[in-house]
Scaffold this motif. Sequence first.
Motif, short mmCIF file in Angstrom:
data_model
loop_
_atom_site.label_atom_id
_atom_site.label_comp_id
_atom_site.label_asym_id
_atom_site.label_seq_id
_atom_site.Cartn_x
_atom_site.Cartn_y
_atom_site.Cartn_z
N PRO A 53 -3.68 0.47 11.64
CA PRO A 53 -2.82 -0.07 10.59
C PRO A 53 -3.10 -1.52 10.20
O PRO A 53 -2.33 -2.12 9.45
CB PRO A 53 -1.44 0.02 11.24
CG PRO A 53 -1.72 -0.23 12.68
CD PRO A 53 -3.07 0.37 12.97
N ARG A 59 -4.94 -4.73 8.43
CA ARG A 59 -5.73 -5.11 7.26
C ARG A 59 -6.88 -6.03 7.67
O ARG A 59 -7.88 -6.16 6.97
CB ARG A 59 -4.84 -5.82 6.24
CG ARG A 59 -3.68 -4.98 5.77
CD ARG A 59 -2.61 -5.78 5.09
NE ARG A 59 -2.88 -6.00 3.68
CZ ARG A 59 -2.02 -6.57 2.84
NH1 ARG A 59 -0.85 -6.98 3.28
NH2 ARG A 59 -2.33 -6.73 1.58
N TYR A 65 -0.61 -6.33 9.57
CA TYR A 65 -0.18 -4.95 9.79
C TYR A 65 0.32 -4.43 8.45
O TYR A 65 1.13 -5.07 7.77
CB TYR A 65 0.93 -4.92 10.84
CG TYR A 65 1.44 -3.52 11.17
CD1 TYR A 65 1.04 -2.89 12.33
CD2 TYR A 65 2.32 -2.86 10.32
CE1 TYR A 65 1.50 -1.62 12.64
CE2 TYR A 65 2.77 -1.59 10.61
CZ TYR A 65 2.36 -0.98 11.78
OH TYR A 65 2.82 0.29 12.07
N VAL A 66 -0.14 -3.24 8.05
CA VAL A 66 0.20 -2.69 6.73
C VAL A 66 1.67 -2.29 6.65
O VAL A 66 2.11 -1.38 7.34
CB VAL A 66 -0.68 -1.46 6.43
CG1 VAL A 66 -0.24 -0.82 5.11
CG2 VAL A 66 -2.13 -1.84 6.35
N GLY A 67 2.43 -2.99 5.81
CA GLY A 67 3.78 -2.56 5.45
C GLY A 67 4.83 -2.69 6.53
O GLY A 67 4.55 -2.61 7.72
N TRP A 83 -1.76 5.82 14.15
CA TRP A 83 -1.86 4.39 13.91
C TRP A 83 -1.05 3.58 14.92
O TRP A 83 -1.41 2.47 15.26
CB TRP A 83 -1.38 4.05 12.50
CG TRP A 83 -2.45 4.17 11.46
CD1 TRP A 83 -3.67 4.75 11.58
CD2 TRP A 83 -2.38 3.68 10.12
NE1 TRP A 83 -4.37 4.67 10.41
CE2 TRP A 83 -3.61 4.01 9.49
CE3 TRP A 83 -1.41 3.00 9.39
CZ2 TRP A 83 -3.89 3.68 8.16
CZ3 TRP A 83 -1.69 2.68 8.07
CH2 TRP A 83 -2.91 3.02 7.47
N ASP A 90 2.93 -11.83 -0.02
CA ASP A 90 1.66 -11.17 0.25
C ASP A 90 0.52 -12.05 -0.30
O ASP A 90 0.75 -12.94 -1.10
CB ASP A 90 1.59 -9.76 -0.34
CG ASP A 90 0.62 -8.85 0.41
OD1 ASP A 90 0.06 -9.28 1.44
OD2 ASP A 90 0.43 -7.70 -0.02
N THR A 131 -8.39 -1.50 12.64
CA THR A 131 -8.25 -1.77 11.22
C THR A 131 -8.29 -0.48 10.40
O THR A 131 -8.75 0.56 10.87
CB THR A 131 -9.36 -2.72 10.72
OG1 THR A 131 -10.63 -2.23 11.15
CG2 THR A 131 -9.16 -4.11 11.28
N ILE A 132 -7.80 -0.58 9.17
CA ILE A 132 -7.77 0.55 8.24
C ILE A 132 -9.17 1.17 8.11
O ILE A 132 -10.14 0.46 8.04
CB ILE A 132 -7.30 0.05 6.85
CG1 ILE A 132 -5.87 -0.51 6.93
CG2 ILE A 132 -7.37 1.15 5.81
CD1 ILE A 132 -5.44 -1.24 5.69
N MET A 187 0.85 -1.19 0.00
CA MET A 187 0.00 0.00 0.00
C MET A 187 0.88 1.24 0.00
O MET A 187 1.81 1.36 0.79
CB MET A 187 -0.91 0.00 1.22
CG MET A 187 -1.93 1.12 1.21
SD MET A 187 -3.12 0.97 2.57
CE MET A 187 -4.06 -0.45 2.03
N LYS A 217 2.27 6.53 6.80
CA LYS A 217 1.41 6.19 7.92
C LYS A 217 1.17 7.38 8.84
O LYS A 217 2.12 8.07 9.22
CB LYS A 217 2.02 5.05 8.73
CG LYS A 217 2.06 3.73 8.04
CD LYS A 217 2.39 2.63 9.01
CE LYS A 217 3.62 2.97 9.81
NZ LYS A 217 3.88 1.99 10.86
N GLY A 273 7.73 1.01 4.53
CA GLY A 273 6.62 1.01 5.48
C GLY A 273 6.95 1.68 6.80
O GLY A 273 6.16 2.47 7.32
#
Length: 305
Positions: free
Chosen positions: A158, A160, A54-56, A9, A126, A153-154, A1, A5, A220
């Motif tokens: 952070p 997904r 967790y994003v990134g 978060w 991923d 969550t988003i 993504m 950030k 990230g």
Amino acid sequence: MKLKKPKFWDISGFSVWIILLLPFSFLYLLISFIFRLKPSKKFEIPIICVGNIYVGGTGKTPLSKEIFQITKSLGKNPAFVKKYYNYLEDEINMLKKIGETFHLTKRVDSIEKLIKNGYDLAILDDGFQDYSVKKNLNIICFNEKQWIGNGLTIPSGPLRENMKSLNRANYVFINGTKKMHIEKRILEINNNIKIFYTDYELQNIDEFERKKVICFAGIGNPKNFFDLLKKNNVNIIEEISFPDHYNYSTKQLENLVKRSKSMNAILLTTEKDYERIGLDYKNKIKYIKAKIKIKDQNRFVDEIK
């Protein structure tokens, strides 16, 4: 993504932004649930997914590369699968240096092509949230420092998916040091998960000993990169952060080079950032060659067998 950030978060406690964004997080979870209702396709070869919630910045790609080498040493003929997005070309190029990489817009199509080309194991860099593919092993990556951030969550947090998604996982890999409160939280959700730890081994760190360094990163969690350099006694005189998968303009690169010359310092970045730098600047910028090291690797190899 592709994003930078927001600070809230990773900070527990009240934030106006969290309250404002919570309705969108509920909507996001609803859409994710609908996607889960889609049927999954089972393949005749093993599918190993290296994912995250967790994003990134959790180390999926380095771990995918290590698992490629492990499975190859066990006599398999693996290949990577990476869903194509134009902003992910840096990670795709990194994988291609290690092995064959299939990167169509649908993972199902990539796996089918992989099989037709004679490969007998697919490693998904991923894809934990892609329910169109039936996986044989699900590995979830975390970084000890960020862990799950504020746990939401988003876009209010952070994640997904929420932590209950660990019920679909077989292994958790944590980059960093052992933390009992993290292990306890994971095992409370899924007592069958096996937990491993990783660290980064810097292979060209000698090049930067006793030298001044300006470091920059568009990943990230840039701070993790800066902290890793400090841990290895790199003399950092300036840290510059950019959003994940950032596309550097010629003007920005020129300014960075001029700044490093004026301060008589080396300009240093990550391998992923280096992939996004134009050819005219590659000889003016250095990057850290890092390899992920699995602690208790022999136990993990036995698991893979």
